[in-house]
Design a protein around this motif. Structure first.
Motif, PDB file in Angstrom:
ATOM      1  N   LEU A 150       0.937  -1.064   0.119  1.00 28.16           N
ATOM      2  CA  LEU A 150      -0.168   0.404   0.160  1.00 28.16           C
ATOM      3  C   LEU A 150       0.904   1.070   0.077  1.00 28.16           C
ATOM      4  O   LEU A 150       1.070   2.394  -0.894  1.00 28.16           O
ATOM      5  CB  LEU A 150      -0.921  -0.216   1.540  1.00 28.16           C
ATOM      6  N   ARG A 151       1.534   1.307   0.157  1.00 30.37           N
ATOM      7  CA  ARG A 151       2.677   2.232   1.147  1.00 30.37           C
ATOM      8  C   ARG A 151       3.380   2.489  -0.230  1.00 30.37           C
ATOM      9  O   ARG A 151       3.448   3.461  -1.001  1.00 30.37           O
ATOM     10  CB  ARG A 151       4.064   2.497   2.119  1.00 30.37           C
ATOM     11  N   GLN A 152       3.488   1.661  -1.426  1.00 22.67           N
ATOM     12  CA  GLN A 152       4.460   1.146  -2.299  1.00 22.67           C
ATOM     13  C   GLN A 152       4.022   1.812  -3.430  1.00 22.67           C
ATOM     14  O   GLN A 152       4.249   2.637  -4.234  1.00 22.67           O
ATOM     15  CB  GLN A 152       4.959   0.400  -2.814  1.00 22.67           C
ATOM     16  N   THR A 153       2.075   2.357  -3.042  1.00 15.55           N
ATOM     17  CA  THR A 153       1.880   2.369  -4.634  1.00 15.55           C
ATOM     18  C   THR A 153       1.621   4.401  -4.731  1.00 15.55           C
ATOM     19  O   THR A 153       1.528   4.633  -5.759  1.00 15.55           O
ATOM     20  CB  THR A 153      -0.341   2.285  -3.667  1.00 15.55           C
ATOM     21  N   ASP A 154       2.079   4.833  -3.509  1.00 14.20           N
ATOM     22  CA  ASP A 154       2.288   6.483  -3.599  1.00 14.20           C
ATOM     23  C   ASP A 154       2.705   6.390  -2.297  1.00 14.20           C
ATOM     24  O   ASP A 154       2.799   5.961  -1.218  1.00 14.20           O
ATOM     25  CB  ASP A 154       0.932   6.767  -3.627  1.00 14.20           C
ATOM     26  N   PRO A 155       4.184   7.119  -2.326  1.00 10.96           N
ATOM     27  CA  PRO A 155       5.126   7.841  -1.511  1.00 10.96           C
ATOM     28  C   PRO A 155       4.014   8.629   0.034  1.00 10.96           C
ATOM     29  O   PRO A 155       4.522   8.605   0.904  1.00 10.96           O
ATOM     30  CB  PRO A 155       6.057   8.451  -1.858  1.00 10.96           C
ATOM     31  N   ALA A 156       2.638   9.030  -1.075  1.00 12.87           N
ATOM     32  CA  ALA A 156       2.073   9.765   0.013  1.00 12.87           C
ATOM     33  C   ALA A 156       0.805   9.269   1.183  1.00 12.87           C
ATOM     34  O   ALA A 156       0.614  10.247   1.482  1.00 12.87           O
ATOM     35  CB  ALA A 156       1.335  10.772  -0.923  1.00 12.87           C
ATOM     36  N   LEU A 157       0.649   7.672   0.758  1.00 16.81           N
ATOM     37  CA  LEU A 157      -0.076   7.235   1.010  1.00 16.81           C
ATOM     38  C   LEU A 157       0.189   6.364   2.142  1.00 16.81           C
ATOM     39  O   LEU A 157      -0.100   6.119   3.386  1.00 16.81           O
ATOM     40  CB  LEU A 157      -0.272   5.771   0.526  1.00 16.81           C
ATOM     41  N   ALA A 158       1.697   7.020   2.873  1.00 20.20           N
ATOM     42  CA  ALA A 158       2.368   6.365   4.445  1.00 20.20           C
ATOM     43  C   ALA A 158       1.331   6.788   5.560  1.00 20.20           C
ATOM     44  O   ALA A 158       0.593   5.306   6.278  1.00 20.20           O
ATOM     45  CB  ALA A 158       3.615   6.902   4.796  1.00 20.20           C
ATOM     46  N   PRO A 159       0.232   7.936   5.542  1.00 24.79           N
ATOM     47  CA  PRO A 159      -0.766   8.161   6.470  1.00 24.79           C
ATOM     48  C   PRO A 159      -1.842   6.571   6.317  1.00 24.79           C
ATOM     49  O   PRO A 159      -1.997   6.914   7.559  1.00 24.79           O
ATOM     50  CB  PRO A 159      -1.018   9.428   6.513  1.00 24.79           C
ATOM     51  N   LEU A 160      -2.222   7.162   5.272  1.00 29.86           N
ATOM     52  CA  LEU A 160      -3.053   6.064   4.662  1.00 29.86           C
ATOM     53  C   LEU A 160      -3.018   4.581   6.019  1.00 29.86           C
ATOM     54  O   LEU A 160      -3.739   3.945   6.754  1.00 29.86           O
ATOM     55  CB  LEU A 160      -3.332   5.885   3.573  1.00 29.86           C
ATOM     56  N   ASP A 179     -16.739   8.538  12.813  1.00 29.89           N
ATOM     57  CA  ASP A 179     -17.035   9.313  11.875  1.00 29.89           C
ATOM     58  C   ASP A 179     -15.828  10.451  11.699  1.00 29.89           C
ATOM     59  O   ASP A 179     -15.690  10.465  10.731  1.00 29.89           O
ATOM     60  CB  ASP A 179     -18.110  10.917  12.575  1.00 29.89           C
ATOM     61  N   ALA A 180     -14.716  10.193  12.960  1.00 32.47           N
ATOM     62  CA  ALA A 180     -13.645  10.512  12.085  1.00 32.47           C
ATOM     63  C   ALA A 180     -12.500   9.686  11.336  1.00 32.47           C
ATOM     64  O   ALA A 180     -12.232  10.963  10.235  1.00 32.47           O
ATOM     65  CB  ALA A 180     -12.777  11.614  13.483  1.00 32.47           C
ATOM     66  N   THR A 181     -12.258   8.850  11.363  1.00 34.53           N
ATOM     67  CA  THR A 181     -11.848   8.891  10.268  1.00 34.53           C
ATOM     68  C   THR A 181     -13.230   8.220   9.074  1.00 34.53           C
ATOM     69  O   THR A 181     -11.942   7.947   7.959  1.00 34.53           O
ATOM     70  CB  THR A 181     -12.090   6.416  10.966  1.00 34.53           C
ATOM     71  N   ARG A 182     -13.767   8.383   8.574  1.00 37.02           N
ATOM     72  CA  ARG A 182     -14.515   8.113   7.820  1.00 37.02           C
ATOM     73  C   ARG A 182     -14.834   9.440   7.277  1.00 37.02           C
ATOM     74  O   ARG A 182     -14.014   9.481   5.977  1.00 37.02           O
ATOM     75  CB  ARG A 182     -16.260   8.702   8.434  1.00 37.02           C
ATOM     76  N   LEU A 183     -14.031  10.327   7.921  1.00 42.02           N
ATOM     77  CA  LEU A 183     -13.874  11.611   7.159  1.00 42.02           C
ATOM     78  C   LEU A 183     -12.711  11.821   6.477  1.00 42.02           C
ATOM     79  O   LEU A 183     -12.493  11.922   5.114  1.00 42.02           O
ATOM     80  CB  LEU A 183     -14.100  12.987   7.580  1.00 42.02           C
ATOM     81  N   GLU A 184     -11.840  11.021   7.304  1.00 45.53           N
ATOM     82  CA  GLU A 184     -10.057  11.065   6.579  1.00 45.53           C
ATOM     83  C   GLU A 184     -10.491   9.153   5.328  1.00 45.53           C
ATOM     84  O   GLU A 184      -9.796   9.713   4.222  1.00 45.53           O
ATOM     85  CB  GLU A 184      -9.554  10.018   7.346  1.00 45.53           C
ATOM     86  N   LEU A 185     -11.096   8.475   5.477  1.00 44.16           N
ATOM     87  CA  LEU A 185     -11.333   7.477   4.501  1.00 44.16           C
ATOM     88  C   LEU A 185     -12.222   7.940   3.149  1.00 44.16           C
ATOM     89  O   LEU A 185     -11.799   6.821   2.279  1.00 44.16           O
ATOM     90  CB  LEU A 185     -11.795   6.293   5.095  1.00 44.16           C
ATOM     91  N   GLY A 186     -13.836   8.815   3.931  1.00 45.86           N
ATOM     92  CA  GLY A 186     -14.402   8.897   2.587  1.00 45.86           C
ATOM     93  C   GLY A 186     -14.965   7.818   2.858  1.00 45.86           C
ATOM     94  O   GLY A 186     -14.795   6.465   3.463  1.00 45.86           O
ATOM     95  N   GLU A 187     -16.407   7.941   2.271  1.00 47.40           N
ATOM     96  CA  GLU A 187     -17.183   6.925   2.404  1.00 47.40           C
ATOM     97  C   GLU A 187     -17.278   5.678   1.900  1.00 47.40           C
ATOM     98  O   GLU A 187     -17.400   4.279   2.292  1.00 47.40           O
ATOM     99  CB  GLU A 187     -18.456   7.491   1.998  1.00 47.40           C
TER     100      GLU A 187
END
Length: 209
Positions: free
Chosen positions: A80-90, A129-137
């Protein structure tokens, strides 16, 4: 035989090329090849189609992290991280969500009959709710569905599909999502089984010396 000639399962399980376990695993070439082919098609698709590469790998990482198998967990979170370096927080968020919702399982209710004594209640995972905002529906619904299939397989019903459709998933996308969840769940079980066998075999060989 090089490292690249091994399947993902063999690499994660630590199966040495030419070893007795390696030869036994290769004695089932169709199953071995099919598992690797599914991994490549689902996690490295030429065309992502109704499920994006990020969604495929995020769900795969979540399912792997739900299981108590460190090598598989580490692999899919790294993918998952290798998909895009910006995805480390995800990736960290996915791991956190999995750690907070992983329970022994599997849970669910059998129909009334001989097996109903084995029915087991367990916690249902709901993205807050807070995580849902980060991840999207859409991704939130996918993780909830992945948790259901991985730890509550007997409880999956029409309402689970309706929840995905309401979150924006298409029926074709749900098919791919289900395939990703099933593949990673299968790989986790096989890797865990092979690693347990290899550890037991090594202990037996040491005891015999």
């Amino acid at each position: 035989m090089t490292h690249h000639d091994l399947t993902l399962i063999e690499r994660l399980a630590g199966v040495a090329p030419g070893s007795p376990v390696g030869r036994a695993f290769r004695a089932r070439p169709e199953a071995r090849a099919q598992s690797e082919r599914c991994y490549q098609l689902l996690l490295f698709p030429e065309v992502a189609g109704p499920v994006s590469l990020l969604e495929r790998r995020a769900v795969a990482a979540f399912v792997a992290a739900l299981q108590d198998e460190p090598e598989t967990r580490a692999h899919f979170l790294a993918l998952l991280r290798q998909t895009d370096p910006a995805l480390a927080p995800l990736a960290r968020l996915i791991a956190h969500e999995a750690d907070g919702s992983a329970h022994p399982g599997p849970y669910g209710a059998f129909p009334e009959g001989p097996l109903s004594a084995e029915s087991l209640d367990g916690p249902v995972y709901v993205v807050d709710d807070a995580t849902r905002l980060e991840l999207g529906e859409r991704l939130s619904a996918a993780l909830e569905h992945a948790h259901l299939l991985a730890l509550h397989p007997r409880d999956a019903g029409p309402e689970a599909l309706e929840a995905l459709l309401s979150a924006g998933w298409t029926r074709d996308g749900i098919v791919v999502l289900t395939q990703v969840i099933g593949l990673v769940s299968f790989q986790v079980r096989v890797v865990a089984g092979l690693r347990s066998y290899l550890a037991a075999r090594q202990a037996s060989l040491l005891a015999a010396e």
